[in-house]
Design a protein around this motif. Structure first.
Motif, short mmCIF file in Angstrom:
data_model
loop_
_atom_site.label_atom_id
_atom_site.label_comp_id
_atom_site.label_asym_id
_atom_site.label_seq_id
_atom_site.Cartn_x
_atom_site.Cartn_y
_atom_site.Cartn_z
N ALA A 103 -0.43 2.97 5.05
CA ALA A 103 0.52 2.83 4.07
C ALA A 103 1.66 2.05 4.67
O ALA A 103 2.25 2.08 5.71
CB ALA A 103 0.98 4.19 3.81
N CYS A 113 0.33 4.51 -6.84
CA CYS A 113 -0.08 4.85 -5.14
C CYS A 113 -1.82 4.65 -5.14
O CYS A 113 -2.43 5.08 -6.08
CB CYS A 113 0.24 6.24 -4.91
SG CYS A 113 1.94 6.35 -4.72
N GLY A 122 11.60 2.34 0.35
CA GLY A 122 11.71 2.96 -0.93
C GLY A 122 12.41 2.08 -1.85
O GLY A 122 11.64 1.99 -3.18
N LYS A 174 0.89 -0.94 0.00
CA LYS A 174 -0.04 0.11 -0.03
C LYS A 174 1.05 1.25 -0.01
O LYS A 174 1.65 1.50 0.88
CB LYS A 174 -0.86 -0.22 1.22
CG LYS A 174 -2.08 -1.12 1.15
CD LYS A 174 -2.93 -1.12 2.32
CE LYS A 174 -3.71 -0.05 2.39
NZ LYS A 174 -4.88 0.02 3.49
N LYS A 175 0.81 2.13 -1.13
CA LYS A 175 1.48 3.26 -1.25
C LYS A 175 0.80 4.45 -1.14
O LYS A 175 -0.21 4.71 -1.81
CB LYS A 175 2.36 2.97 -2.56
CG LYS A 175 3.07 2.02 -2.73
CD LYS A 175 3.95 1.86 -4.10
CE LYS A 175 3.31 1.58 -5.31
NZ LYS A 175 2.76 0.46 -5.42
N THR A 176 1.21 5.47 -0.28
CA THR A 176 0.68 6.94 -0.22
C THR A 176 1.22 7.72 -0.77
O THR A 176 2.57 7.70 -0.11
CB THR A 176 0.11 7.06 1.32
OG1 THR A 176 -1.01 6.28 1.40
CG2 THR A 176 -0.10 8.39 1.31
N VAL A 206 10.06 -0.40 -3.44
CA VAL A 206 9.00 0.37 -3.97
C VAL A 206 9.72 0.56 -5.46
O VAL A 206 8.99 0.26 -6.61
CB VAL A 206 8.56 1.80 -3.64
CG1 VAL A 206 7.82 2.32 -4.70
CG2 VAL A 206 7.67 1.35 -2.47
N ALA A 208 4.35 2.19 2.57
CA ALA A 208 5.32 3.17 1.98
C ALA A 208 4.61 4.38 1.61
O ALA A 208 3.65 4.66 1.34
CB ALA A 208 5.98 2.51 0.63
N ARG A 258 0.51 8.09 7.03
CA ARG A 258 0.99 6.93 7.12
C ARG A 258 0.07 6.04 7.93
O ARG A 258 -0.44 4.81 7.61
CB ARG A 258 2.51 6.91 7.61
CG ARG A 258 2.86 5.30 7.32
CD ARG A 258 4.30 5.25 8.19
NE ARG A 258 5.46 5.88 7.53
CZ ARG A 258 6.22 5.40 6.78
NH1 ARG A 258 6.03 4.24 6.23
NH2 ARG A 258 7.23 6.03 6.15
N ILE A 280 5.57 8.00 -0.16
CA ILE A 280 6.27 8.52 -1.29
C ILE A 280 5.90 10.10 -1.45
O ILE A 280 4.76 10.20 -1.61
CB ILE A 280 5.82 7.62 -2.61
CG1 ILE A 280 6.26 6.08 -2.30
CG2 ILE A 280 6.87 8.22 -3.81
CD1 ILE A 280 5.71 5.22 -3.23
#
Length: 376
Positions: free
Chosen positions: A30, A96, A323, A2-4, A326, A32, A25, A34
């Motif tokens: 999240a 994301c 990161g 899960k990317k925010t 990702v 990750a 977060r 970003i």
């Protein structure tokens, strides 16, 4: 994973940014965080306080951000809708699920309702906009007043609400999350434990001391000189006094009515005195500063992107172990640029213009690679 995403400038990264990222977060669950960050010059047309690699590394060192991706200059030094379109496009391109941002309202639903109300497509909005423009108001002021007249429940004059509104209009696949701004507004210069980036910079220039920032940002102030427009004025004076008027008018953000004013401003002894002579109801400080960025980097209109909702590459500036995971994931599907190549020629020119008045010989675009920050 899960990317925010957070769209940011971190000019510089301060305690409010730290609070926003940590809150996002938790609230978006999240894996990750970003940041998609402006490069050497900001959206409002200012030289960033510190170079993009230093700002990116500082953000990752706090532990609040796992990966910082560059928002290229040709998309970043733009009016709010273009800036938002490009940054949201990057966030969606790298997969994301959520975009988190600070706003004065703190209400994502209210922002979405305002963005989807279709106000700008109505004849009434067009009439109100034209009336304000004919009264000599800037395009930004005219549009915000026209919007307020038809949709008074959402304040489109506040800086973060403006960007939030355009993030909502640009979003296609990404969900929105907002964190209510903590403490000072964007333009506030008051001194406290939570200050705006403007306030942090102003306090440092006035007192030589640093407030309301994490240790990683404090180290930047201690290790290097902070960039500000006054340092660039001798170079700009030379350019404004020597570039022909017809050539100035080929640069981004400069038309036949602004060019003679810029040429005259080049005779002023200081940057602030020049700005004082340039500001009018039509030409705001932001518009003038963006024009001066164009002069500084000799940015021609034919170098503008054809579209602002597509960015041709993704460039990491700094990352930690999360990161890096990702990046390993997204490089399978997106054009990832880690080493210098022809796509970065424009950014190299921007960086040259940015670094020379600072006397920093290490800031050469072709020598830079993404920085791994071991946050263990």
């Amino acid at each position: 994973m899960k990317k925010t995403a957070i769209i940011a400038e971190y000019n510089p990264f301060h305690n409010g940014h730290l609070y926003q990222a940590k809150t996002a977060r938790i609230e978006t669950d999240a894996d990750a965080m970003i940041a998609i960050m402006s490069a050497q010059f900001t959206q409002r047309g200012e030289p960033a306080a510190f170079d993009k690699w230093s700002r990116a590394a500082a953000a990752v060192k706090t532990g609040a951000i796992d990966l910082v991706i560059e928002l290229p200059t040709c998309y970043g030094v733009q009016r709010a809708d273009r800036f938002a379109s490009a940054a949201v496009a990057i966030a969606e391109q790298i997969g994301c699920q959520t975009l988190s941002f600070g706003s004065e309202s703190g209400d994502a639903d209210a922002i979405l309702r305002a963005a989807h109300a279709g106000i700008e497509a109505t004849p009434a909005y067009h009439d109100a906009l034209q009336h304000a423009l004919k009264a000599g108001k800037s395009s930004a002021k005219a549009s915000s007043e026209a919007f307020a007249a038809l949709y008074p429940t959402f304040d489109l004059t506040l800086p973060n609400n403006i960007l939030a509104y355009h993030y909502a209009k640009a979003a296609r696949t990404i969900s929105l999350h907002t964190v209510k701004r903590l403490g000072a507004g964007y333009h506030d210069t008051g001194v406290s434990d939570v200050m705006s980036a403007t306030g942090v910079r102003a306090h440092y220039l006035e007192t030589g001391s640093v407030r309301a920032v994490p240790e990683a940002t404090r180290a930047l102030f201690q290790q290097t000189s902070m960039a500000h427009w006054s340092l660039y004025w001798p170079v700009l004076q030379f350019k404004l006094r020597t570039i022909p008027k017809s050539e100035l008018e080929q640069l981004v953000g400069i038309d036949a009515s602004l060019s003679p004013r810029l040429i005259e401003a080049g005779l002023a002894p200081t940057f602030e005195q020049a700005m004082g002579g340039l500001l009018t109801r039509r030409y705001t400080r932001t518009a003038i500063q963006r024009a001066l960025v164009s002069v500084l980097i000799h940015w021609k209109r034919d170098e503008l992107p054809e579209r602002f909702d597509e960015v041709p590459y993704v460039r990491p500036l700094a990352f930690n172990a999360i990161g890096r995971s990702v990046l390993k994931d997204i490089k399978k599907t997106v054009p990832l640029v880690s080493k210098y190549q022809s796509d970065l020629a424009f950014e190299a020119r921007v960086t040259e213009a940015y670094r020379l008045p600072l006397g920093n010989r290490s800031l050469l675009e072709h020598m830079q690679t993404p920085q791994f920050i071991d946050s263990k």
